[in-house]
Design an enzyme around this catalytic site. Structure first.
Site, mmCIF file in Angstrom:
data_model
loop_
_atom_site.group_PDB
_atom_site.id
_atom_site.type_symbol
_atom_site.label_atom_id
_atom_site.label_comp_id
_atom_site.label_asym_id
_atom_site.label_seq_id
_atom_site.Cartn_x
_atom_site.Cartn_y
_atom_site.Cartn_z
ATOM 1 N N TYR A 9 0.853 -1.195 0.000
ATOM 2 C CA TYR A 9 0.000 0.000 0.000
ATOM 3 C C TYR A 9 0.881 1.233 0.000
ATOM 4 O O TYR A 9 1.874 1.294 0.729
ATOM 5 C CB TYR A 9 -0.915 0.027 1.232
ATOM 6 N N ARG A 11 -2.190 -3.319 -18.481
ATOM 7 C CA ARG A 11 -3.447 -2.580 -18.464
ATOM 8 C C ARG A 11 -3.333 -1.431 -17.463
ATOM 9 O O ARG A 11 -2.995 -1.648 -16.288
ATOM 10 C CB ARG A 11 -4.575 -3.536 -18.052
ATOM 11 N N GLU A 59 -0.507 4.850 -0.687
ATOM 12 C CA GLU A 59 -1.251 6.063 -1.050
ATOM 13 C C GLU A 59 -0.338 7.284 -0.928
ATOM 14 O O GLU A 59 0.429 7.405 0.023
ATOM 15 C CB GLU A 59 -2.482 6.213 -0.151
ATOM 16 N N LYS A 69 -2.445 -0.670 -25.071
ATOM 17 C CA LYS A 69 -2.872 -0.828 -26.467
ATOM 18 C C LYS A 69 -1.610 -1.020 -27.317
ATOM 19 O O LYS A 69 -0.839 -1.930 -27.042
ATOM 20 C CB LYS A 69 -3.727 0.360 -26.882
ATOM 21 N N THR A 72 -3.564 5.309 -22.237
ATOM 22 C CA THR A 72 -3.549 3.973 -21.628
ATOM 23 C C THR A 72 -2.208 3.341 -21.997
ATOM 24 O O THR A 72 -1.545 3.786 -22.934
ATOM 25 C CB THR A 72 -4.681 3.081 -22.145
ATOM 26 N N ASP A 116 -6.396 13.139 -25.516
ATOM 27 C CA ASP A 116 -6.606 11.763 -25.047
ATOM 28 C C ASP A 116 -5.938 10.857 -26.085
ATOM 29 O O ASP A 116 -6.503 10.564 -27.129
ATOM 30 C CB ASP A 116 -8.100 11.466 -24.933
HETATM 31 N N1 DSN Z 1 -12.738 0.680 -25.010
HETATM 32 C C1 DSN Z 1 -11.498 1.099 -25.617
HETATM 33 C C2 DSN Z 1 -11.471 0.793 -27.063
HETATM 34 O O1 DSN Z 1 -11.703 -0.338 -27.414
HETATM 35 O O2 DSN Z 1 -11.227 1.669 -27.867
HETATM 36 C C3 DSN Z 1 -11.215 2.531 -25.352
HETATM 37 O O3 DSN Z 1 -11.296 2.767 -24.005
#
Ligand code: DSN
Length: 423
Positions: free
Chosen positions: A54, A235, A56, A229, A226, A200
């Protein structure tokens, strides 16, 4: 001492389910634009004992003792992210892209403030103002869209709406848009109305890391992303920003949007940023783009309409009505998955069908590129997709096409044959 037996011994039922999904991932061609295959090292970092801690707070300012090592890990991840993207500040704690956005909005805005973002049904994201997300309920979103002719962002409309509504924030960066985004033009519009410019970059952050898409960091005040991807990390979420926004962004992420940091995921993010800085990642990112271009061009040559005609990044949308007026994205997605090609249905601009049915499918190449496919395989794949959709009522043809899909999947698996899916 803790039980050190492997998962397969301790919980064979769960181990079997994980193995079942490895089989699914290996035996079908993965074309979901937001997915990828993580490496064994990524699983090791993500599955490490750092999960136990932990912490925080932020490095040097924690609410728990014993954070010396996780401080070093988080600092390593932050420094690597800053260096990779040329950012002044990095927050690597966001648990997801949505929480990165939540932390960013609440860090620099007040509830009820106006934000200008892309319409969800033309490429935006749920957190860009959808009424079913916190964003649409707590902020006043105004939406821009694409030009009906070119299906590319209508920058005149962005400027007009910005001057009309004087938003506190303008968002660029999308979940389903296949063209290069002109960051400088967005920056100029944001400056004209004194708005914060947030990008974004969840979908394209891997391409940016690999220098295969222009970097928004020099133009934007805040970049959210993110890490799972095309970036090929664990993730999770990421926020990059100018130094002047560092404190409010950090407060927006913790304690506003979430609690304790997930240190095992932060360690894996550190690994991802390191791997992205290596030359082979740059080659990978460019190959993703080359593959997407060839796949889209092949499908177009076979008679499929590609939204905005082509792609310049890792993904594109195609219009099922160009195959058959009655064919929906839902039907096409289910059928292709049954045939061994996994992708998702997606609304296309000005889609008359609901988001659950849609007229389009979204196709992305990060996973197949990790699996080793190149332009030659994209030609085969593009032809197969269109043939499957055209010949969907011909049982004999479908059998033969299914065999060809599985031969291609078998030749380019994401993981070795005996890989259990965990380490
Ligand atoms: N849900 C994701 C996507 O597949 O594009 C984006 O957050």
């Amino acid at each position: 001492m803790i039980d050190t037996r492997p998962l397969s011994e301790l919980d064979p039922e769960l181990a079997a389910l994980i193995e079942k999904d490895v089989t699914r991932q290996r035996s079908k061609i993965q074309l979901i634009a937001s997915e990828n295959f993580v490496s064994v090292a990524m699983m090791q970092a993500s599955g490490s004992v750092l999960s136990n801690k932990y912490s925080e707070g932020y490095p040097g300012r924690r609410y728990y003792e014993g954070c010396q090592v996780v401080d070093e890990v988080e600092n390593l991840a932050r420094e690597r992210a800053k260096s990779l993207f040329g950012a002044e500040h990095a927050n690597v704690q966001a648990h997801s892209g949505s929480q990165a956005n939540m932390g960013a909005y609440f860090g620099v805005l007040d509830p009820g403030d106006t934000i200008l973002g892309m319409r969800l049904d033309q490429g935006g994201h749920l957190t860009h103002g959808s009424p079913v997300s916190f964003s649409g309920q707590l902020f006043n979103f105004v939406a821009y869209g694409v030009d009906p002719e070119t299906e590319m962002i209508d920058m005149d409309e962005v400027r007009r709406l910005a001057h009309e509504h004087r938003p506190k924030m303008i968002i660029a960066g999308y979940s389903a848009y296949s063209r290069i985004i002109d960051w400088a033009q967005f920056r100029a519009i944001a400056d004209e109305v004194d708005a914060i410019f947030l990008v974004d970059a969840a979908h394209i952050i891997g391409l940016i890391a690999g220098r295969a898409h222009p970097n928004p960091v020099p133009h934007a005040d805040i970049v959210t992303a993110t890490t799972h991807k095309a970036l090929r990390g664990p993730r999770g979420g990421l926020v990059l920003c100018r130094e002047e926004f560092a404190k409010p962004i950090d407060k927006g992420v913790f304690p506003f949007a979430q609690g304790g940091s997930i240190n095992n995921q932060i360690a894996a993010k550190a690994l991802a940023f390191e791997l992205c800085a290596r030359p082979d990642f740059e080659e990978y990112a460019h190959q993703i783009v080359r593959n997407a271009a060839v796949l889209a061009d092949t499908m177009a040559d076979e008679g499929m309409r590609i939204v905005s005609q082509k792609t310049e990044n890792h993904m594109f949308l195609s219009d099922m009505r160009s195959i058959d007026e009655e064919l929906t994205g839902k039907e096409a997605g289910i059928l292709l998955d049954q045939m061994g090609i996994t992708l998702n249905r997606n609304s296309i601009p000005f889609d008359p069908r609901s988001p659950f049915v849609t007229s389009g499918i979204r196709i992305g190449t990060p996973s197949v590129t990790t699996a080793g496919m190149r332009q030659e395989q994209m030609v085969t794949l593009g032809t197969l997709i269109v043939q499957i959709l055209r010949q969907r009522n011909d049982e004999v043809a479908m059998k033969e096409l299914g065999t060809r899909v599985h031969e291609l999947a078998d030749e380019f698996p994401g993981y070795p044959e005996d890989f259990p899916g965990h380490v």
